[in-house]
Design an enzyme around this catalytic site. Structure first.
Site, PDB file in Angstrom:
ATOM      1  N   LYS A  30      69.936  73.436 -55.487  1.00 13.44           N
ATOM      2  CA  LYS A  30      69.210  72.557 -54.560  1.00 13.44           C
ATOM      3  C   LYS A  30      70.129  72.049 -53.433  1.00 13.44           C
ATOM      4  CE  LYS A  30      65.182  72.951 -56.578  1.00 13.44           C
ATOM      5  NZ  LYS A  30      64.044  73.634 -55.910  1.00 13.44           N
ATOM      6  N   TYR A  89      71.746  73.737 -61.648  1.00 18.04           N
ATOM      7  CA  TYR A  89      70.451  73.489 -60.987  1.00 18.04           C
ATOM      8  C   TYR A  89      70.687  72.715 -59.684  1.00 18.04           C
ATOM      9  CZ  TYR A  89      65.825  71.587 -59.963  1.00 18.04           C
ATOM     10  OH  TYR A  89      64.656  71.234 -59.325  1.00 18.04           O
ATOM     11  N   ARG A 101      54.339  85.010 -60.845  1.00 11.92           N
ATOM     12  CA  ARG A 101      54.270  86.148 -61.781  1.00 11.92           C
ATOM     13  C   ARG A 101      52.983  86.121 -62.599  1.00 11.92           C
ATOM     14  NH1 ARG A 101      59.792  84.733 -64.579  1.00 11.92           N
ATOM     15  NH2 ARG A 101      58.727  82.739 -64.247  1.00 11.92           N
ATOM     16  N   SER A 128      51.234  79.217 -59.409  1.00 13.32           N
ATOM     17  CA  SER A 128      50.508  79.357 -60.678  1.00 13.32           C
ATOM     18  C   SER A 128      50.502  78.058 -61.480  1.00 13.32           C
ATOM     19  CB  SER A 128      51.123  80.482 -61.526  1.00 13.32           C
ATOM     20  OG  SER A 128      52.484  80.205 -61.790  1.00 13.32           O
ATOM     21  N   GLY A 152      55.139  80.272 -56.117  1.00  6.17           N
ATOM     22  CA  GLY A 152      55.080  79.462 -57.337  1.00  6.17           C
ATOM     23  C   GLY A 152      53.798  78.661 -57.412  1.00  6.17           C
ATOM     24  N   SER A 163      64.670  69.054 -54.023  1.00  7.64           N
ATOM     25  CA  SER A 163      64.725  68.133 -55.165  1.00  7.64           C
ATOM     26  C   SER A 163      65.652  66.979 -54.831  1.00  7.64           C
ATOM     27  CB  SER A 163      65.274  68.871 -56.393  1.00  7.64           C
ATOM     28  OG  SER A 163      65.475  67.964 -57.460  1.00  7.64           O
TER      29      SER A 163
HETATM   30  N1  LIG Z   1      58.698  68.717 -61.484  1.00  8.23           N
HETATM   31  C1  LIG Z   1      59.730  68.041 -61.013  1.00  8.23           C
HETATM   32  O1  LIG Z   1      60.090  66.960 -61.544  1.00  8.23           O
HETATM   33  C2  LIG Z   1      60.474  68.545 -59.808  1.00  8.23           C
HETATM   34  C3  LIG Z   1      61.366  67.661 -59.184  1.00  8.23           C
HETATM   35  C4  LIG Z   1      62.063  68.092 -58.062  1.00  8.23           C
HETATM   36  C5  LIG Z   1      61.874  69.361 -57.569  1.00  8.23           C
HETATM   37  N2  LIG Z   1      61.010  70.204 -58.205  1.00  8.23           N
HETATM   38  C6  LIG Z   1      60.858  71.568 -57.641  1.00  8.23           C
HETATM   39  O2  LIG Z   1      59.494  71.807 -57.405  1.00  8.23           O
HETATM   40  C7  LIG Z   1      59.259  73.210 -57.408  1.00  8.23           C
HETATM   41  C8  LIG Z   1      58.007  73.521 -58.220  1.00  8.23           C
HETATM   42  O3  LIG Z   1      58.243  73.178 -59.571  1.00  8.23           O
HETATM   43  P1  LIG Z   1      57.137  72.507 -60.510  1.00  8.23           P
HETATM   44  O4  LIG Z   1      57.632  71.158 -60.848  1.00  8.23           O
HETATM   45  O5  LIG Z   1      55.788  72.638 -59.930  1.00  8.23           O
HETATM   46  O6  LIG Z   1      57.333  73.388 -61.824  1.00  8.23           O
HETATM   47  P2  LIG Z   1      56.385  74.458 -62.545  1.00  8.23           P
HETATM   48  O7  LIG Z   1      55.072  73.846 -62.885  1.00  8.23           O
HETATM   49  O8  LIG Z   1      57.216  75.004 -63.653  1.00  8.23           O
HETATM   50  O9  LIG Z   1      56.158  75.584 -61.431  1.00  8.23           O
HETATM   51  C9  LIG Z   1      57.153  76.504 -61.077  1.00  8.23           C
HETATM   52  C10 LIG Z   1      56.514  77.655 -60.329  1.00  8.23           C
HETATM   53  O10 LIG Z   1      57.558  78.581 -59.942  1.00  8.23           O
HETATM   54  C11 LIG Z   1      57.124  79.888 -60.251  1.00  8.23           C
HETATM   55  N3  LIG Z   1      58.232  80.791 -60.507  1.00  8.23           N
HETATM   56  C12 LIG Z   1      59.291  80.614 -61.332  1.00  8.23           C
HETATM   57  N4  LIG Z   1      60.029  81.729 -61.395  1.00  8.23           N
HETATM   58  C13 LIG Z   1      59.427  82.642 -60.600  1.00  8.23           C
HETATM   59  C14 LIG Z   1      59.688  84.000 -60.264  1.00  8.23           C
HETATM   60  N5  LIG Z   1      60.730  84.662 -60.790  1.00  8.23           N
HETATM   61  N6  LIG Z   1      58.858  84.632 -59.424  1.00  8.23           N
HETATM   62  C15 LIG Z   1      57.772  84.006 -58.911  1.00  8.23           C
HETATM   63  N7  LIG Z   1      57.479  82.717 -59.188  1.00  8.23           N
HETATM   64  C16 LIG Z   1      58.285  82.058 -60.031  1.00  8.23           C
HETATM   65  C17 LIG Z   1      56.260  79.730 -61.487  1.00  8.23           C
HETATM   66  O11 LIG Z   1      55.326  80.809 -61.592  1.00  8.23           O
HETATM   67  P3  LIG Z   1      55.336  81.972 -62.704  1.00  8.23           P
HETATM   68  O12 LIG Z   1      56.049  81.437 -63.915  1.00  8.23           O
HETATM   69  O13 LIG Z   1      53.886  82.253 -62.921  1.00  8.23           O
HETATM   70  O14 LIG Z   1      56.047  83.106 -62.028  1.00  8.23           O
HETATM   71  C18 LIG Z   1      55.522  78.430 -61.180  1.00  8.23           C
HETATM   72  O15 LIG Z   1      54.363  78.701 -60.422  1.00  8.23           O
HETATM   73  C19 LIG Z   1      60.545  73.854 -57.927  1.00  8.23           C
HETATM   74  O16 LIG Z   1      61.271  74.390 -56.843  1.00  8.23           O
HETATM   75  C20 LIG Z   1      61.294  72.695 -58.544  1.00  8.23           C
HETATM   76  O17 LIG Z   1      62.701  72.895 -58.533  1.00  8.23           O
HETATM   77  C21 LIG Z   1      60.302  69.828 -59.310  1.00  8.23           C
END
Ligand SMILES: NC(=O)c1ccc[n+]([C@@H]2O[C@H](COP(=O)([O-])OP(=O)(O)OC[C@H]3O[C@@H](n4cnc5c(N)ncnc54)[C@H](OP(=O)(O)O)[C@@H]3O)[C@@H](O)[C@H]2O)c1
Length: 252
Positions: A163, A159, A44, A21, A19, A146
């Site tokens: 987690k 969700y 992806r 990207s 992830g 999370s």
């Molecule tokens: N942002 C928050 O507030 C927050 C809080 C707690 C935990 N988190 C956790 O942090 C992690 C990263 O999230 P983020 O906040 O950085 O969100 P984000 O900017 O939406 O990034 C999510 C990443 O996951 C990848 N991904 C999703 N589905 C995928 C698939 N089928 N195959 C390969 N890659 C996939 C996406 O890449 P592609 O779409 O290019 O495939 C993207 O790079 C997640 O596990 C999320 O649950 C986030």
């Protein structure tokens, strides 16, 4: 945030960040590369990964993978093995949430959330552990979990379930590794609100996402990269198990 200069360099280490990207994964990939690791960045959206690799001063190698597909995960690890010898540090970051309540949500979306957030994370972990053991590497597995592994926000039952599962597989793996006498470490990092693409995907609405991040100063991806750096550069006898990282003003 650092331990010691000697412990700091990740030269000769290969790190796979899922992830990468956008958001947290992108920043973690950049940070690990800046610490000297050869980073394989997977997601992806290949164009985003290629951009990240081009603008990074460190070593970042893009790899396209849809983590919902177990055969793509297997191919990814074969590629990393062939090109980089194997994974030394695995950051299971890829994940997403959608507002899909238990009373009315779409089961196909629940399945995808479980597939990426739990099953892919566990499959990647298994491949990485096998690789590390085969090479006698004292590697490190990190899960980006999370605060939703620790409480259930309204409407987020599924969700949160993914987690909570990450919390379980983190502890389960730790026990298995210790029983096996392995030096491999496992760490879970549980962030609160981080400003990324997550909220827009969750709500399906840019205004709701902006409101989430405007309430008070939320975390930025670099704050989570700091936590990753801190845990991954800790001395070998120190294993951080679950690090909860909140914006100071986040109440739950
Ligand atoms: N942002 C928050 O507030 C927050 C809080 C707690 C935990 N988190 C956790 O942090 C992690 C990263 O999230 P983020 O906040 O950085 O969100 P984000 O900017 O939406 O990034 C999510 C990443 O996951 C990848 N991904 C999703 N589905 C995928 C698939 N089928 N195959 C390969 N890659 C996939 C996406 O890449 P592609 O779409 O290019 O495939 C993207 O790079 C997640 O596990 C999320 O649950 C986030």
């Amino acid at each position: 945030m650092s331990h010691s200069l000697a412990a700091h360099s990740l030269a000769d280490r290969c790190a796979l960040v899922t992830g990468a990207s956008s958001g947290i994964g992108r920043e973690v990939a950049r940070r690990l590369a800046s610490l000297g690791a050869r980073v394989v960045a997977c997601a992806r959206r290949y164009d985003r990964l290629a951009e990240l690799a081009a603008e990074s001063e460190g070593s970042i190698h893009p790899a396209r993978c849809d983590l919902r597909d177990l055969s793509e995960i297997e191919a990814l690890f074969s590629e990393v093995r062939a090109e980089h010898g194997g994974v030394d540090i695995l950051v299971n970051n890829a994940g997403f949430g959608h507002k899909q309540p238990l009373m009315s949500g779409e089961p196909a979306v629940w399945r995808d959330m479980l597939a990426v957030n739990v099953l892919a994370l566990s499959a990647c972990t298994r491949h990485a552990v096998v690789d590390m053991q085969a090479r006698g590497v004292a590697g490190h597995i990190l899960h980006i979990s999370s605060l939703s592994a620790h409480r259930v926000p309204g409407g987020s039952g599924m969700y949160s379930a993914t987690k909570f599962a990450v919390r379980s597989v983190t502890e389960g793996l730790r026990q298995e590794l210790r029983d096996a006498g392995s030096p491999i470490r496992v760490t879970s990092i549980s962030p609160g609100f981080v400003e990324t693409e997550f909220a827009e995907n969750y709500h399906g609405d840019p205004d709701a996402a902006a409101a989430t991040y405007r309430r008070y100063p939320v975390l930025q991806p670099r704050d989570i990269a700091d936590a990753v750096e801190f845990t991954v550069t800790a001395p070998a006898h120190v294993e951080y198990h679950d690090l909860l990282v909140r914006p100071t003003q986040q109440s739950s």
